[in-house]
Design an enzyme around this catalytic site. Structure first.
Site, PDB file in Angstrom:
ATOM      1  N   TYR A   1     -13.734  11.174  -1.319  1.00 19.59           N
ATOM      2  CA  TYR A   1     -12.650  10.778  -2.227  1.00 19.59           C
ATOM      3  C   TYR A   1     -12.596  11.641  -3.488  1.00 19.59           C
ATOM      4  O   TYR A   1     -11.586  11.658  -4.184  1.00 19.59           O
ATOM      5  CB  TYR A   1     -12.806   9.306  -2.645  1.00 19.59           C
ATOM      6  CG  TYR A   1     -12.375   8.344  -1.570  1.00 19.59           C
ATOM      7  CD1 TYR A   1     -11.131   7.726  -1.626  1.00 19.59           C
ATOM      8  CD2 TYR A   1     -13.200   8.059  -0.496  1.00 19.59           C
ATOM      9  CE1 TYR A   1     -10.727   6.845  -0.630  1.00 19.59           C
ATOM     10  CE2 TYR A   1     -12.804   7.188   0.504  1.00 19.59           C
ATOM     11  CZ  TYR A   1     -11.572   6.583   0.429  1.00 19.59           C
ATOM     12  OH  TYR A   1     -11.166   5.734   1.412  1.00 19.59           O
TER      13      TYR A   1
ATOM     14  N   HIS B   1     -16.032   4.725  -4.221  1.00 17.96           N
ATOM     15  CA  HIS B   1     -15.144   5.866  -3.953  1.00 17.96           C
ATOM     16  C   HIS B   1     -15.225   6.914  -5.074  1.00 17.96           C
ATOM     17  O   HIS B   1     -14.311   7.709  -5.255  1.00 17.96           O
ATOM     18  CB  HIS B   1     -13.697   5.415  -3.691  1.00 17.96           C
ATOM     19  CG  HIS B   1     -13.564   4.690  -2.367  1.00 17.96           C
ATOM     20  ND1 HIS B   1     -12.383   4.199  -1.889  1.00 17.96           N
ATOM     21  CD2 HIS B   1     -14.490   4.388  -1.422  1.00 17.96           C
ATOM     22  CE1 HIS B   1     -12.578   3.622  -0.700  1.00 17.96           C
ATOM     23  NE2 HIS B   1     -13.857   3.726  -0.411  1.00 17.96           N
TER      24      HIS B   1
ATOM     25  N   ASN C   1     -10.674  -3.847  -0.799  1.00 14.90           N
ATOM     26  CA  ASN C   1     -10.539  -2.769  -1.790  1.00 14.90           C
ATOM     27  C   ASN C   1      -9.643  -3.164  -2.956  1.00 14.90           C
ATOM     28  O   ASN C   1      -8.803  -4.042  -2.795  1.00 14.90           O
ATOM     29  CB  ASN C   1      -9.940  -1.534  -1.095  1.00 14.90           C
ATOM     30  CG  ASN C   1     -11.027  -0.642  -0.519  1.00 14.90           C
ATOM     31  OD1 ASN C   1     -12.110  -0.556  -1.087  1.00 14.90           O
ATOM     32  ND2 ASN C   1     -10.729  -0.010   0.599  1.00 14.90           N
TER      33      ASN C   1
ATOM     34  N   CYS D   1     -19.160  -1.364   0.785  1.00 12.86           N
ATOM     35  CA  CYS D   1     -18.269  -0.313   1.262  1.00 12.86           C
ATOM     36  C   CYS D   1     -19.024   0.394   2.386  1.00 12.86           C
ATOM     37  O   CYS D   1     -20.243   0.546   2.303  1.00 12.86           O
ATOM     38  CB  CYS D   1     -17.965   0.676   0.145  1.00 12.86           C
ATOM     39  SG  CYS D   1     -16.957   2.071   0.680  1.00 12.86           S
TER      40      CYS D   1
ATOM     41  N   ARG E   1       0.848  -1.214   0.000  1.00 10.34           N
ATOM     42  CA  ARG E   1       0.000   0.000   0.000  1.00 10.34           C
ATOM     43  C   ARG E   1       0.876   1.254   0.000  1.00 10.34           C
ATOM     44  O   ARG E   1       0.592   2.219  -0.711  1.00 10.34           O
ATOM     45  CB  ARG E   1      -0.920  -0.007   1.230  1.00 10.34           C
ATOM     46  CG  ARG E   1      -1.660   1.306   1.422  1.00 10.34           C
ATOM     47  CD  ARG E   1      -2.642   1.225   2.585  1.00 10.34           C
ATOM     48  NE  ARG E   1      -3.332   2.494   2.775  1.00 10.34           N
ATOM     49  CZ  ARG E   1      -4.321   2.667   3.659  1.00 10.34           C
ATOM     50  NH1 ARG E   1      -4.724   1.674   4.408  1.00 10.34           N
ATOM     51  NH2 ARG E   1      -4.905   3.842   3.786  1.00 10.34           N
TER      52      ARG E   1
HETATM   53  C1  G6P Z   1     -12.697   4.385   4.212  1.00 13.05           C
HETATM   54  C2  G6P Z   1     -12.991   3.650   2.945  1.00 13.05           C
HETATM   55  C3  G6P Z   1     -12.533   2.224   2.993  1.00 13.05           C
HETATM   56  C4  G6P Z   1     -11.094   2.170   3.391  1.00 13.05           C
HETATM   57  C5  G6P Z   1     -10.853   2.868   4.692  1.00 13.05           C
HETATM   58  C6  G6P Z   1      -9.351   3.010   4.863  1.00 13.05           C
HETATM   59  O1  G6P Z   1     -13.639   4.110   5.150  1.00 13.05           O
HETATM   60  O2  G6P Z   1     -14.347   3.718   2.576  1.00 13.05           O
HETATM   61  O3  G6P Z   1     -12.706   1.645   1.739  1.00 13.05           O
HETATM   62  O4  G6P Z   1     -10.657   0.842   3.497  1.00 13.05           O
HETATM   63  O5  G6P Z   1     -11.397   4.155   4.710  1.00 13.05           O
HETATM   64  O6  G6P Z   1      -9.014   3.142   6.165  1.00 13.05           O
HETATM   65  P1  G6P Z   1      -7.480   3.203   6.567  1.00 13.05           P
HETATM   66  O7  G6P Z   1      -7.503   3.368   8.037  1.00 13.05           O
HETATM   67  O8  G6P Z   1      -6.861   1.909   6.117  1.00 13.05           O
HETATM   68  O9  G6P Z   1      -6.905   4.372   5.822  1.00 13.05           O
END
Ligand code: G6P
Length: 417
Positions: free
Chosen positions: A238, A195, A144, A165, A90
């Site tokens: 987003y 998103h 995701n 989601c 990531r």
């Molecule tokens: C949001 C999105 C999710 C994502 C998450 C990331 O809620 O809708 O799709 O996985 O944030 O969270 P993080 O703590 O991993 O940045």
């Protein structure tokens, strides 16, 4: 009833376990199986899950296994929360595009494309195993990029699945909160891609109050009201990566600024320490520092609707099937559906508002090319996908960016060598 958590070593697993505990009367699971490739995390998470069920005085058997097919035996629901390549992949997804002045994000832009390319083959393997071992089970996916994964599953497998989601419910609730309106009196129309979704209309007591909603959101979310008035709809957060791309990239490139993945890596380290503590037997508050709040609500709501054949309205990732005009039938969209035992039934939306139509169609092309690239293992299609992405400004940027991204992902993408 048996629940399998694919990627059960995830730091999100306790969120789902606490959802299962709170809804055990509606979804009477008596076995939860965590499946993961990381034995250490599997041990920690299975231990915590057992303590959570004991603490709630529930007799639910918890099993942790690295053997996927064994895990799937007798499953009724499989929830997928995997991260192929872990947090380090990531961080690459986030860092590499930034070098080229392009947004680096987990699901949006070139980072999201690489995550999809790594993840789709694994999700299709899971789907094949499910068809062999537990063909009547339902796959509930919030791995995701959820929308792209849904398109891959819908087009290239026969597994029965729901794509989820937590975002659309969360943003819809935040709009009503900004307006000070009781959700029981309101309806929020939602459409787009994962998103890349928009609240297109808001009603209170049956009256269209979209303009008031836009003003309330501008005020409470601290966003430019004129931007929202011009758009005429309320975009998911987003969308700042598209409409404010210059400032978003500038902010992300500030010296010393961590990417979200770098922050999350630290949070996860702390979370795993807490999860390992034998005295911890409930979902720790620290988990709230992760995004994705409320995703277990979405997962429980989906499993409940399927198990009890409810047919209620839920916003899901599904193949369009004619719901939105101008989007291919076999392309995934994020749209309100009625969900029952047969699966999600998208509610017809019709034509997209013109101010957002082009963006949705452009991102959709990128997504469909990405799915095709992952399935065929094709460099050419992956390059086409990258070029089709509206956040990639030119060939001059795309060319070296592509090589850099592929070089960092060779161990997951055999065709990238
Ligand atoms: C949001 C999105 C999710 C994502 C998450 C990331 O809620 O809708 O799709 O996985 O944030 O969270 P993080 O703590 O991993 O940045």
């Amino acid at each position: 009833m048996k629940l399998v958590i694919f990627g059960g070593g995830s730091s999100y697993t306790p969120e789902l376990i606490s959802g299962v505990i709170d809804h055990i009367e509606v979804l009477p699971f008596d076995e939860v199986c965590l499946n993961d490739i990381d034995e250490r995390r599997l041990d920690i998470l299975a231990g915590l899950a057992r303590r959570m069920f004991d603490h709630a005085r529930l007799d639910v058997r918890v099993i942790g296994t690295t053997d996927r097919r064994r895990a799937l035996e007798g499953a009724d629901f499989v929830n997928a929360i995997i991260r192929v390549g872990g947090m380090d992949a990531r961080i690459n997804d986030e860092r590499i595009p930034l070098k080229y002045g392009v947004i680096g994000q987990e699901t949006t832009g070139p980072g999201g494309m690489m995550k999809a390319l790594r993840t789709i083959p694994v999700m299709l393997e899971l789907a094949r195993d499910m068809m062999d071992v537990c063909p009547n089970a339902w796959l509930v996916n919030y791995t995701n990029p959820s929308g792209i994964i849904a398109e891959a599953l819908g087009r290239f497998s026969t597994v029965q699945f729901v794509g989820l989601c937590s975002g659309p419910n969360g943003w819809s609730a935040q709009i009503l909160e900004a307006m000070g309106v009781d959700p029981a009196r309101a309806n929020v129309e939602w459409v787009g891609l994962n998103h890349l979704g928009f609240a297109t209309r808001v009603w209170v007591d049956g009256v269209d109050v979209t303009e008031e909603a836009i003003e309330a959101v501008a005020d409470h979310w601290k966003v430019d009201g004129e931007w929202l008035r011009v758009l005429g709809v309320i975009p998911a957060t987003y969308l700042r990566h598209y409409y404010h791309r210059t400032s978003a990239v500038e902010m992300a490139r500030q010296p010393g600024r961590l990417t979200r993945g770098e922050e999350v890596k630290q949070i996860e380290r702390e979370l795993l320490d807490v999860y390992s503590d034998p005295d911890v037997a409930t979902r720790p508050d620290l988990l709230s520092r992760r995004g994705g709040r409320g995703y277990s609500d979405a997962a429980i709501a989906a499993m409940r609707a399927i198990h009890h054949n409810i047919g209620d309205r839920q916003i899901l990732q599904v193949l369009n099937g004619g719901a939105i005009d101008g989007v291919p039938d076999d392309a995934s969209v994020e749209i309100a559906c009625l969900l029952d035992r047969i699966g999600p039934h998208p509610i017809r939306f019709g034509p997209l508002p013109l101010p957002i139509r082009g963006l949705i169609q452009a991102v959709k092309s990128y997504e469909s090319l990405t799915v095709q690239a992952a399935v065929e293992g094709s460099r050419e299609l992956a390059m086409q996908a990258l070029m089709a992405h509206p956040l990639v400004p030119s060939w001059e940027v795309a060319r070296p960016l592509f090589d850099d991204l592929l070089a960092a992902n060779q161990c997951w993408l055999p065709w990238a060598k």
